[in-house]
Design an enzyme around this catalytic site. Sequence first.
Site, mmCIF file in Angstrom:
data_model
loop_
_atom_site.group_PDB
_atom_site.id
_atom_site.type_symbol
_atom_site.label_atom_id
_atom_site.label_comp_id
_atom_site.label_asym_id
_atom_site.label_seq_id
_atom_site.Cartn_x
_atom_site.Cartn_y
_atom_site.Cartn_z
ATOM 1 N N ASP A 26 23.820 29.142 102.671
ATOM 2 C CA ASP A 26 24.112 29.200 101.229
ATOM 3 C C ASP A 26 24.873 27.946 100.795
ATOM 4 O OD1 ASP A 26 25.948 30.317 102.979
ATOM 5 O OD2 ASP A 26 26.821 31.678 101.513
ATOM 6 N N LYS A 55 23.230 31.090 109.452
ATOM 7 C CA LYS A 55 24.143 32.061 108.834
ATOM 8 C C LYS A 55 24.844 32.791 109.977
ATOM 9 C CE LYS A 55 25.517 34.250 105.037
ATOM 10 N NZ LYS A 55 26.053 33.681 103.787
ATOM 11 N N ASP A 80 11.850 27.833 104.915
ATOM 12 C CA ASP A 80 10.949 28.119 103.802
ATOM 13 C C ASP A 80 11.686 27.902 102.480
ATOM 14 O OD1 ASP A 80 8.527 29.131 102.693
ATOM 15 O OD2 ASP A 80 9.509 31.062 102.370
#
Length: 331
Positions: free
Chosen positions: A203, A170, A227
């Site tokens: 995302d 990100k 995760d």
Amino acid sequence: METVTLIPGDGIGPEVSRAVQKVIDAVGVDIEWKEVNAGAGVMDKYGTPLPDKVLDSVRKNKVALKGPITTPVGSGFRSVNVAIRKKLDLYINLRPVKTYKGAPTKFKDVNYVVFRENTEGLYAGIEHEVGEDAAESIKIITRKASKRIVKAAFEYAKRENRKLVTAVHKANIMKLSDGLFLETAKEVAKEYPEIEFNDRIVDNMCMQLVQYPDEYDVLVMPNLYGDVISDLGAGLIGGLGLTPGANIGDEIAVFEAVHGSAPDIAGKDKANPIALLLSGVLMLRHLEEFEAADRVENAIAEILAEGKVLTKDLGGEAATTEITEEIINRL
Ligand code: ATP
């Protein structure tokens, strides 16, 4: 004969660990299991959920099979699962995401591998309260840890003849921390011109994996994203009951499923042992028992494809012990 540390864990851990021991025994690989216990159950005796005895055994044998260990939410001790990875410097969390015919999913031909950085990121556990009404959690990204996980992903791609490595991040928002991860990944990629490299913002990666999962091959990312993306992968292939994993360092490897201790079904002979069995398959390959590994994986693929003896999470009614026997019969 190989000597392997067995940490059965708690919740469904002991049930699924026994299943793996039985199957590996049945396939004819001679393993001497050294059983040691960790978690809430040993707190009274040792004053810690992770006694030195456990770590010493894994250090000595270099290979371990581990069931899940419950982490109390909010209070109590920190995760033993995370502590084992950190204390033994198991910096690679390897999670293959692969569809088998007959698994309860509409996705087909998914076959990618997640390389999750295992020692830092938001799992560094550096948190503190700021006054009474705020709390701060610090995310650490280092060049050293980023470099070794990305290198591990490329080395794996080279060895397993995979074509593409994708770095997940990100960096548009966390320009410094994720920016460093991405910059390091791009540098490492230059050392492997034969393997294609790209990157995705996390995302967008989630959306892409649902829309076009078959376009991805090897994914490498910081801890927390790994995760989340692993559980997304579990959803793509038919659930946590089918998702194996391994924690690997330079010398030591600990094999464990992605799922937790599933207290809701613990002790009821209902748990699906396949996730830990497939972790056992990864362990057999690590021990260079390639033929035995293929036989166990094929037996699992067969019973999934037939769809007759399945645990409840896969839409069947079979018990842990029944599915284990069925796999053994196929060997
Ligand atoms: P953790 O925080 O330790 O990762 P979790 O809260 O994510 O654990 P799990 O223990 O992994 O949760 O379980 C999530 C759900 O999936 C539960 O309803 C559980 O029963 C189910 N589940 C997990 N593993 C299995 C398995 N091997 N067989 C059948 N069901 C499972």
